[in-house]
Design a protein around this motif. Structure first.
Motif, PDB file in Angstrom:
ATOM      1  N   THR A   1     -43.608  -3.231  29.380  1.00  0.00           N
ATOM      2  CA  THR A   1     -43.900  -3.893  28.116  1.00  0.00           C
ATOM      3  C   THR A   1     -43.789  -2.863  27.000  1.00  0.00           C
ATOM      4  O   THR A   1     -44.380  -1.790  27.101  1.00  0.00           O
ATOM      5  CB  THR A   1     -45.314  -4.501  28.123  1.00  0.00           C
ATOM      6  OG1 THR A   1     -45.379  -5.496  29.150  1.00  0.00           O
ATOM      7  CG2 THR A   1     -45.665  -5.143  26.796  1.00  0.00           C
ATOM      8  N   LEU A   2     -43.009  -3.174  25.966  1.00  0.00           N
ATOM      9  CA  LEU A   2     -42.866  -2.289  24.817  1.00  0.00           C
ATOM     10  C   LEU A   2     -43.511  -2.949  23.602  1.00  0.00           C
ATOM     11  O   LEU A   2     -43.194  -4.096  23.275  1.00  0.00           O
ATOM     12  CB  LEU A   2     -41.396  -1.993  24.520  1.00  0.00           C
ATOM     13  CG  LEU A   2     -40.624  -1.214  25.597  1.00  0.00           C
ATOM     14  CD1 LEU A   2     -39.182  -0.986  25.168  1.00  0.00           C
ATOM     15  CD2 LEU A   2     -41.297   0.121  25.903  1.00  0.00           C
TER      16      LEU A   2
ATOM     17  N   ILE B   1     -40.872  -6.351  24.113  1.00  0.00           N
ATOM     18  CA  ILE B   1     -40.464  -6.670  25.477  1.00  0.00           C
ATOM     19  C   ILE B   1     -41.731  -6.887  26.265  1.00  0.00           C
ATOM     20  O   ILE B   1     -42.640  -6.052  26.243  1.00  0.00           O
ATOM     21  CB  ILE B   1     -39.623  -5.536  26.076  1.00  0.00           C
ATOM     22  CG1 ILE B   1     -38.227  -5.580  25.460  1.00  0.00           C
ATOM     23  CG2 ILE B   1     -39.557  -5.633  27.589  1.00  0.00           C
ATOM     24  CD1 ILE B   1     -37.279  -4.580  26.001  1.00  0.00           C
ATOM     25  N   LYS B   2     -41.788  -8.025  26.943  1.00  0.00           N
ATOM     26  CA  LYS B   2     -43.020  -8.393  27.631  1.00  0.00           C
ATOM     27  C   LYS B   2     -42.730  -8.585  29.115  1.00  0.00           C
ATOM     28  O   LYS B   2     -41.965  -9.467  29.510  1.00  0.00           O
ATOM     29  CB  LYS B   2     -43.547  -9.685  27.001  1.00  0.00           C
ATOM     30  CG  LYS B   2     -44.649 -10.386  27.757  1.00  0.00           C
ATOM     31  CD  LYS B   2     -45.975  -9.765  27.490  1.00  0.00           C
ATOM     32  CE  LYS B   2     -47.092 -10.614  28.088  1.00  0.00           C
ATOM     33  NZ  LYS B   2     -48.182  -9.790  28.577  1.00  0.00           N
TER      34      LYS B   2
ATOM     35  N   TYR C   1     -31.156  -6.406  23.308  1.00  0.00           N
ATOM     36  CA  TYR C   1     -32.465  -7.035  23.412  1.00  0.00           C
ATOM     37  C   TYR C   1     -33.164  -7.027  22.056  1.00  0.00           C
ATOM     38  O   TYR C   1     -33.512  -5.983  21.542  1.00  0.00           O
ATOM     39  CB  TYR C   1     -33.334  -6.288  24.417  1.00  0.00           C
ATOM     40  CG  TYR C   1     -32.932  -6.480  25.858  1.00  0.00           C
ATOM     41  CD1 TYR C   1     -32.096  -7.513  26.245  1.00  0.00           C
ATOM     42  CD2 TYR C   1     -33.414  -5.631  26.832  1.00  0.00           C
ATOM     43  CE1 TYR C   1     -31.738  -7.687  27.562  1.00  0.00           C
ATOM     44  CE2 TYR C   1     -33.069  -5.799  28.168  1.00  0.00           C
ATOM     45  CZ  TYR C   1     -32.228  -6.832  28.519  1.00  0.00           C
ATOM     46  OH  TYR C   1     -31.881  -7.001  29.828  1.00  0.00           O
ATOM     47  N   HIS C   2     -33.357  -8.208  21.515  1.00  0.00           N
ATOM     48  CA  HIS C   2     -34.111  -8.315  20.272  1.00  0.00           C
ATOM     49  C   HIS C   2     -35.589  -8.351  20.620  1.00  0.00           C
ATOM     50  O   HIS C   2     -36.348  -7.463  20.264  1.00  0.00           O
ATOM     51  CB  HIS C   2     -33.689  -9.574  19.518  1.00  0.00           C
ATOM     52  CG  HIS C   2     -32.245  -9.557  19.149  1.00  0.00           C
ATOM     53  ND1 HIS C   2     -31.777  -8.886  18.060  1.00  0.00           N
ATOM     54  CD2 HIS C   2     -31.162 -10.107  19.739  1.00  0.00           C
ATOM     55  CE1 HIS C   2     -30.459  -9.021  17.986  1.00  0.00           C
ATOM     56  NE2 HIS C   2     -30.067  -9.759  18.999  1.00  0.00           N
ATOM     57  N   ASN C   3     -35.970  -9.392  21.290  1.00  0.00           N
ATOM     58  CA  ASN C   3     -37.318  -9.502  21.847  1.00  0.00           C
ATOM     59  C   ASN C   3     -37.149 -10.143  23.213  1.00  0.00           C
ATOM     60  O   ASN C   3     -36.284 -11.010  23.385  1.00  0.00           O
ATOM     61  CB  ASN C   3     -38.220 -10.402  20.999  1.00  0.00           C
ATOM     62  CG  ASN C   3     -38.307  -9.944  19.575  1.00  0.00           C
ATOM     63  OD1 ASN C   3     -39.133  -9.131  19.211  1.00  0.00           O
ATOM     64  ND2 ASN C   3     -37.420 -10.476  18.745  1.00  0.00           N
TER      65      ASN C   3
ATOM     66  N   TYR D   1     -38.028 -15.846  38.076  1.00  0.00           N
ATOM     67  CA  TYR D   1     -38.474 -14.986  36.972  1.00  0.00           C
ATOM     68  C   TYR D   1     -37.374 -14.959  35.907  1.00  0.00           C
ATOM     69  O   TYR D   1     -36.294 -14.417  36.120  1.00  0.00           O
ATOM     70  CB  TYR D   1     -38.768 -13.580  37.488  1.00  0.00           C
ATOM     71  CG  TYR D   1     -39.732 -12.821  36.602  1.00  0.00           C
ATOM     72  CD1 TYR D   1     -41.041 -13.268  36.441  1.00  0.00           C
ATOM     73  CD2 TYR D   1     -39.342 -11.676  35.929  1.00  0.00           C
ATOM     74  CE1 TYR D   1     -41.938 -12.588  35.634  1.00  0.00           C
ATOM     75  CE2 TYR D   1     -40.243 -10.983  35.122  1.00  0.00           C
ATOM     76  CZ  TYR D   1     -41.531 -11.455  34.985  1.00  0.00           C
ATOM     77  OH  TYR D   1     -42.422 -10.785  34.193  1.00  0.00           O
ATOM     78  N   ILE D   2     -37.678 -15.584  34.769  1.00  0.00           N
ATOM     79  CA  ILE D   2     -36.677 -15.787  33.723  1.00  0.00           C
ATOM     80  C   ILE D   2     -37.024 -14.927  32.517  1.00  0.00           C
ATOM     81  O   ILE D   2     -38.143 -14.982  32.009  1.00  0.00           O
ATOM     82  CB  ILE D   2     -36.641 -17.262  33.279  1.00  0.00           C
ATOM     83  CG1 ILE D   2     -36.589 -18.201  34.494  1.00  0.00           C
ATOM     84  CG2 ILE D   2     -35.468 -17.520  32.355  1.00  0.00           C
ATOM     85  CD1 ILE D   2     -36.805 -19.663  34.143  1.00  0.00           C
ATOM     86  N   ALA D   3     -36.057 -14.146  32.052  1.00  0.00           N
ATOM     87  CA  ALA D   3     -36.254 -13.334  30.840  1.00  0.00           C
ATOM     88  C   ALA D   3     -35.476 -13.981  29.699  1.00  0.00           C
ATOM     89  O   ALA D   3     -34.258 -14.109  29.771  1.00  0.00           O
ATOM     90  CB  ALA D   3     -35.764 -11.912  31.081  1.00  0.00           C
TER      91      ALA D   3
END
Lengths: 148, 146
Positions: free
Chosen positions: A81-82, A91-92, B7-9, B130-132
């Motif tokens: 996690t960031l 980032i979770k 990667y943004h969030n 597990y989905i990102a």
């Protein structure tokens, strides 16, 4: 342009990079959080990339109390996690192996760019998702960053 | 560079399949972040036990073999299917040359999105997908709240 849309043309082009470790002790239990150590560099930088290095280095003398570098298998139960200085979790709970670029091991096989994170390194952490018999080890990351 | 994720969030969703019956549909749970009107989804990745064995909620993650028996559907706020029954394994970067699936930004409605089991022979019950989700915050969005 949408906010935060920052692109490097050909990543990984090293702008600046810094290697950082997180030590996971032998007492690690399911649900434990392990935080990054303070680092002044990240106070004045934007993070633009992250890489997990399970294999490049077999040992790191700066951490003599630990037995070895975490491998990809060790990382199977680790999520990262960031957190930004604003408190936002950028980032979770992302699998650490998602940042592992080794093409031969079927772990993730990709490069990751981050959209200019202004992270608070000491509030960023690894979640240990399973009780594990692993010995003392350290997770070895490379952060790519731009100076503010 | 095509396929290199920016990667943004990232928010990861732990979707627990309580059954492995053919045709079993698991609606995704509402998520307080994804629900926000200014959150736009730009990409999705799925991880199997080859990358991640246990979720933070201590659920066991599906294997790569099981991922071949599950499909994912994502619906936006206009009731349009942005992704209709794409194989879950196709969203795993580890077996797709590191490619991360990206979309034109859209508002995702989790409750209208679902996973469906298509092959009970390879899927085990009580395993997690597990989905990102990669998302951006649309700062141009006008909120009515003061």
């Amino acid at each position: 342009m949408l906010p935060g849309n920052f692109n490097l043309q050909a990543f990984p082009r090293i702008v600046y990079s810094k290697d950082v470790v997180i030590v996971v002790p032998s007492t690690a239990q399911k649900g434990n959080l392990f935080f990054f150590a303070p680092d002044d560099i990240f106070n004045n930088s934007y993070i633009v990339g992250l890489k997990f290095n399970p294999q490049e280095l077999s040992n790191k003398v700066d951490y003599p109390a630990t037995d070895r570098t975490a491998t990809e298998d060790d990382a199977l139960t680790a999520a990262i996690t960031l957190v930004e200085k604003s408190g936002t979790q950028r980032i979770k709970d992302m699998p650490v192996n998602a940042f592992n670029q080794h093409a031969t091991n079927k772990y993730a096989n990709k490069i990751n760019k981050l959209a200019k994170y202004d992270i608070n390194i000491v509030k960023s952490f690894i979640t240990w998702c399973d009780a594990s018999p692993t010995k003392n080890l350290y997770f070895y990351f490379t952060f790519y960053y731009l100076k503010k | 560079m095509y396929g290199v994720p920016n990667y943004h969030n990232i928010i990861c969703v732990d979707a627990l399949l309580t059954s492995n019956a053919d045709g079993y549909v698991l609606q995704l749970n509402d998520n307080p972040i994804i629900r926000q009107p200014n959150v736009l989804i730009t990409g999705v990745e799925i991880y199997t036990a080859s990358q991640f064995t246990k979720t933070p909620a201590a659920n066991t993650v599906i294997t790569e073999a099981a991922a071949k028996g599950i499909v994912l559907t994502l619906q936006d706020d206009k009731n349009q299917y942005k992704v209709f029954e794409i194989p879950v394994l196709a969203l795993n970067p580890a077996v797709n040359n590191g490619v991360s699936r990206e979309f034109e930004p859209f508002r995702l409605v989790m409750q209208n999105s679902y996973l469906k089991v298509t092959d009970a022979a390879v899927v085990t019950a009580n395993r997690s997908v597990y989905i990102a989700f990669n998302y951006i915050i649309d700062k141009a969005h006008k909120t009515t709240r003061k």
